[in-house]
Design an enzyme around this catalytic site. Structure first.
Site, PDB file in Angstrom:
ATOM      1  N   LYS A   1       0.891  -1.337  -0.025  1.00 57.83           N
ATOM      2  CA  LYS A   1       0.110   0.050  -0.169  1.00 57.83           C
ATOM      3  C   LYS A   1       0.936   1.169  -0.083  1.00 57.83           C
ATOM      4  O   LYS A   1       0.590   2.407   0.853  1.00 57.83           O
ATOM      5  CB  LYS A   1      -0.990   0.059   1.008  1.00 57.83           C
ATOM      6  CG  LYS A   1      -2.029  -1.145   1.260  1.00 57.83           C
ATOM      7  CD  LYS A   1      -2.759  -1.184   2.668  1.00 57.83           C
ATOM      8  CE  LYS A   1      -3.704  -2.139   2.704  1.00 57.83           C
ATOM      9  NZ  LYS A   1      -2.820  -3.536   2.968  1.00 57.83           N
TER      10      LYS A   1
ATOM     11  N   GLY B   1       7.103  -7.711  -7.099  1.00 56.50           N
ATOM     12  CA  GLY B   1       6.192  -8.197  -7.974  1.00 56.50           C
ATOM     13  C   GLY B   1       5.379  -7.311  -9.198  1.00 56.50           C
ATOM     14  O   GLY B   1       6.143  -6.160  -9.142  1.00 56.50           O
TER      15      GLY B   1
ATOM     16  N   GLY C   1       2.939  -4.925  -9.411  1.00 61.23           N
ATOM     17  CA  GLY C   1       2.759  -3.643  -8.677  1.00 61.23           C
ATOM     18  C   GLY C   1       3.890  -2.824  -8.397  1.00 61.23           C
ATOM     19  O   GLY C   1       3.885  -1.657  -8.963  1.00 61.23           O
TER      20      GLY C   1
ATOM     21  N   ASP D   1       3.018 -16.081  -6.750  1.00 62.81           N
ATOM     22  CA  ASP D   1       2.076 -16.284  -8.102  1.00 62.81           C
ATOM     23  C   ASP D   1       2.987 -16.721  -9.104  1.00 62.81           C
ATOM     24  O   ASP D   1       2.226 -17.297 -10.136  1.00 62.81           O
ATOM     25  CB  ASP D   1       1.488 -15.182  -8.005  1.00 62.81           C
ATOM     26  CG  ASP D   1       0.773 -14.562  -7.176  1.00 62.81           C
ATOM     27  OD1 ASP D   1       0.591 -15.382  -6.148  1.00 62.81           O
ATOM     28  OD2 ASP D   1       0.170 -13.371  -6.899  1.00 62.81           O
TER      29      ASP D   1
ATOM     30  N   ARG E   1      -3.639 -15.468  -7.101  1.00 65.59           N
ATOM     31  CA  ARG E   1      -4.430 -14.467  -8.034  1.00 65.59           C
ATOM     32  C   ARG E   1      -4.885 -14.986  -9.227  1.00 65.59           C
ATOM     33  O   ARG E   1      -5.655 -15.904  -9.171  1.00 65.59           O
ATOM     34  CB  ARG E   1      -3.698 -13.018  -8.136  1.00 65.59           C
ATOM     35  CG  ARG E   1      -3.492 -12.262  -6.787  1.00 65.59           C
ATOM     36  CD  ARG E   1      -2.667 -10.939  -7.283  1.00 65.59           C
ATOM     37  NE  ARG E   1      -1.704 -11.038  -8.108  1.00 65.59           N
ATOM     38  CZ  ARG E   1      -1.074  -9.883  -8.466  1.00 65.59           C
ATOM     39  NH1 ARG E   1      -1.577  -8.749  -7.986  1.00 65.59           N
ATOM     40  NH2 ARG E   1      -0.320 -10.074  -9.166  1.00 65.59           N
TER      41      ARG E   1
ATOM     42  N   GLU F   1      -7.349 -19.592  -6.178  1.00 71.00           N
ATOM     43  CA  GLU F   1      -8.383 -18.512  -5.420  1.00 71.00           C
ATOM     44  C   GLU F   1      -9.067 -17.822  -6.596  1.00 71.00           C
ATOM     45  O   GLU F   1     -10.013 -17.473  -6.267  1.00 71.00           O
ATOM     46  CB  GLU F   1      -7.545 -17.692  -4.361  1.00 71.00           C
ATOM     47  CG  GLU F   1      -6.155 -16.948  -5.148  1.00 71.00           C
ATOM     48  CD  GLU F   1      -5.585 -16.002  -4.234  1.00 71.00           C
ATOM     49  OE1 GLU F   1      -5.959 -15.851  -3.018  1.00 71.00           O
ATOM     50  OE2 GLU F   1      -4.589 -15.517  -4.820  1.00 71.00           O
TER      51      GLU F   1
ATOM     52  N   ARG G   1     -14.854 -31.243   2.413  1.00 69.47           N
ATOM     53  CA  ARG G   1     -14.189 -30.556   3.262  1.00 69.47           C
ATOM     54  C   ARG G   1     -13.418 -29.486   2.734  1.00 69.47           C
ATOM     55  O   ARG G   1     -12.720 -29.964   1.576  1.00 69.47           O
ATOM     56  CB  ARG G   1     -13.428 -31.191   4.446  1.00 69.47           C
ATOM     57  CG  ARG G   1     -14.313 -32.204   5.323  1.00 69.47           C
ATOM     58  CD  ARG G   1     -14.968 -31.342   6.366  1.00 69.47           C
ATOM     59  NE  ARG G   1     -15.578 -32.288   7.040  1.00 69.47           N
ATOM     60  CZ  ARG G   1     -16.819 -32.983   7.160  1.00 69.47           C
ATOM     61  NH1 ARG G   1     -17.565 -32.347   5.997  1.00 69.47           N
ATOM     62  NH2 ARG G   1     -17.292 -33.471   8.061  1.00 69.47           N
TER      63      ARG G   1
ATOM     64  N   GLN H   1       1.365 -20.273   2.612  1.00 71.04           N
ATOM     65  CA  GLN H   1       2.230 -20.320   1.483  1.00 71.04           C
ATOM     66  C   GLN H   1       3.343 -19.305   1.199  1.00 71.04           C
ATOM     67  O   GLN H   1       4.391 -19.535   0.309  1.00 71.04           O
ATOM     68  CB  GLN H   1       1.299 -20.238   0.110  1.00 71.04           C
ATOM     69  CG  GLN H   1       0.371 -21.410  -0.178  1.00 71.04           C
ATOM     70  CD  GLN H   1      -0.827 -20.919  -0.876  1.00 71.04           C
ATOM     71  OE1 GLN H   1      -0.859 -21.464  -1.945  1.00 71.04           O
ATOM     72  NE2 GLN H   1      -1.842 -20.215  -0.117  1.00 71.04           N
TER      73      GLN H   1
HETATM   74  O1  F6P Z   1       0.545 -11.573  -4.801  1.00 70.16           O
HETATM   75  C1  F6P Z   1       0.779 -12.690  -3.861  1.00 70.16           C
HETATM   76  C2  F6P Z   1      -0.408 -13.194  -3.141  1.00 70.16           C
HETATM   77  O2  F6P Z   1       0.118 -13.759  -1.848  1.00 70.16           O
HETATM   78  C3  F6P Z   1      -1.408 -13.581  -3.928  1.00 70.16           C
HETATM   79  O3  F6P Z   1      -1.378 -14.872  -4.143  1.00 70.16           O
HETATM   80  C4  F6P Z   1      -2.565 -13.192  -2.855  1.00 70.16           C
HETATM   81  O4  F6P Z   1      -3.995 -13.059  -3.557  1.00 70.16           O
HETATM   82  C5  F6P Z   1      -2.264 -11.964  -2.222  1.00 70.16           C
HETATM   83  O5  F6P Z   1      -0.818 -11.760  -2.265  1.00 70.16           O
HETATM   84  C6  F6P Z   1      -2.866 -11.887  -1.030  1.00 70.16           C
HETATM   85  O6  F6P Z   1      -2.392 -10.405  -0.590  1.00 70.16           O
HETATM   86  P1  F6P Z   1      -2.374  -9.743   1.002  1.00 70.16           P
HETATM   87  O7  F6P Z   1      -1.126 -10.358   1.630  1.00 70.16           O
HETATM   88  O8  F6P Z   1      -2.488  -8.497   0.933  1.00 70.16           O
HETATM   89  O9  F6P Z   1      -3.731 -10.813   1.724  1.00 70.16           O
END
Ligand code: F6P
Length: 374
Positions: free
Chosen positions: A75, A113, A115, A138, A182, A233, A274, A282
């Site tokens: 951020k 990464g 961003g 990712d 992502r 996800e 489940r 991760q």
């Molecule tokens: O980009 C890395 C990542 O771990 C994604 O796989 C996941 O969607 C996101 O960051 C989670 O972000 P945060 O740490 O802000 O919850």
């Protein structure tokens, strides 16, 4: 020469290994000093500046340590910084450039990464000597075959799939594992293949229920009353949208795709299901051997680029080679799984794994061997 380094975006295993390599090579080979900038670009944007000299002693035992000793944030866009209480985002890029100059830096290595690297590419235009190192679990950054952190995340997710197998088998259940990534399915497909999952659902292939149900039924017919399903996800049904979890402060966060699939599968098959959401596990802990090596090689190459004042380059992996490319190759596009050329997609369907679609390659009837006589 003074070389700055910062880590931006979500953390991942291997960041510290990259910092260590930068410090060791910069100091040991070139006698340069290294300045660690804290919390991504934030350390340069505010006063007092948040930075510290990194000596060889600071990187002792860092190779195996998870996270980043410099801290990180996703951020902190200096061009549009969102400050609590301020009605609109602020452009703090001027303060950042001043901070860079106050510290007397000759270049800044940015480990990040998509961003973070996009911001870094813009900082080039305001006079900062940037060199990039790609990281993200990712593995979806353009221009490189692999990013730091991916291999460790795959190992952790693979371990989870393998561990779910025994409990799935004991209870005749469908076990669904939701993994990160992502809108790319690299982690899901790699871990699914390595862990022996029966179904893997990835964002690149919006899924249909029929082939998934057919796969589970076919297993049942063979006496296999349990199934392992890995869901990225960002995966979603054909014609549907990705699932988002509780949204805090207006931000969208992927989540819930695994729970949705588990619920639907249970309703559609009558088998208990489940869900396990692996989440930030991760991203935590010690990097794999591969990530330690990749981060070290990337860090060394990045230092060489800064020393040569070859800015505006990102260190990348191409096949077995560590090379560098212009920023445009990395920031130019997100890199999802290549459905037509990925050997993993082909292998997965060839061994009968369901990716939630009719497999691209159909079963072929082999011609009966002709009799040879006499
Ligand atoms: O980009 C890395 C990542 O771990 C994604 O796989 C996941 O969607 C996101 O960051 C989670 O972000 P945060 O740490 O802000 O919850």
């Amino acid at each position: 020469m003074r070389i700055g380094i910062c880590t931006g975006g979500g953390d991942c295993p291997g960041l510290n290994a990259a910092i260590r390599a930068v410090v060791k090579h910069a100091r040991g080979t070139y006698g340069a000093s290294v300045v660690g900038i804290e919390d991504s670009f934030n350390g340069l944007m505010f006063r007092p500046l948040r930075s510290r000299e990194l000596d060889l002693g600071d990187v002792t035992d860092l190779l195996t340590r998870g996270g980043t000793i410099l801290g990180t944030t996703n951020k902190g866009d200096p061009f549009a910084f969102v400050e609590a209480g301020k009605p609109s985002p602020q452009d703090l890029s001027r303060a950042l450039v001043d901070g860079y100059r106050e510290l007397g830096l000759d270049g800044l290595i940015v480990v990040g990464g998509d961003g973070t690297q996009l911001i870094a590419s813009r900082l080039l235009n305001v006079g900062i000597g940037i060199v990039g190192i790609p990281k993200t679990i990712d593995n979806d950054l353009g221009g490189t075959d692999q990013t730091i952190g991916f291999d460790t995340a795959v190992q952790i997710a693979t371990e989870a799939v393998s561990r779910l197998q025994s409990t799935a088998e004991s209870h005749d259940r469908i076990m669904v594992l939701e993994v990160m990534g992502r809108d790319a399915g690299h982690i899901a497909l790699h871990a699914g293949l390595a862990g022996g999952a029966n179904v893997v659902l990835i964002p690149e292939i919006p899924y249909d229920w029929d082939p998934i149900l057919a796969k589970i039924a076919a297993r049942k017919a063979l006496g296999r009353h349990f199934s392992l399903v890995v869901v990225a996800e960002g995966a979603h049904e054909k014609g549907g949208r990705p699932n988002y979890a509780t949204v805090s402060g207006g931000a969208k966060r992927l989540g819930g795709s695994g729970a949705y699939v588990a619920e639907e599968l249970s309703a559609r098959t009558g088998v208990e299901a489940r869900v396990t959401v692996l989440g930030h596990v991760q991203r935590g802990g010690s990097p794999s051997a591969y990530d330690r090596i990749l981060a070290t090689a990337f860090g060394v190459h990045a230092v060489d680029l800064v020393v040569a004042r070859n800015f505006g380059r990102v260190v990348v992996l191409r096949g077995q080679a560590v090379v560098d490319v212009p920023y445009s190759e990395v920031t130019g596009g997100h890199r999802p799984l290549d459905l037509t050329a990925s050997p993993l997609v082909i292998a997965a369907e060839a061994i009968g794994m369901s990716l939630g679609r009719e497999p691209a390659t159909k079963k072929v009837e082999l011609p009966k061997p002709s009799r040879r006589g006499p």
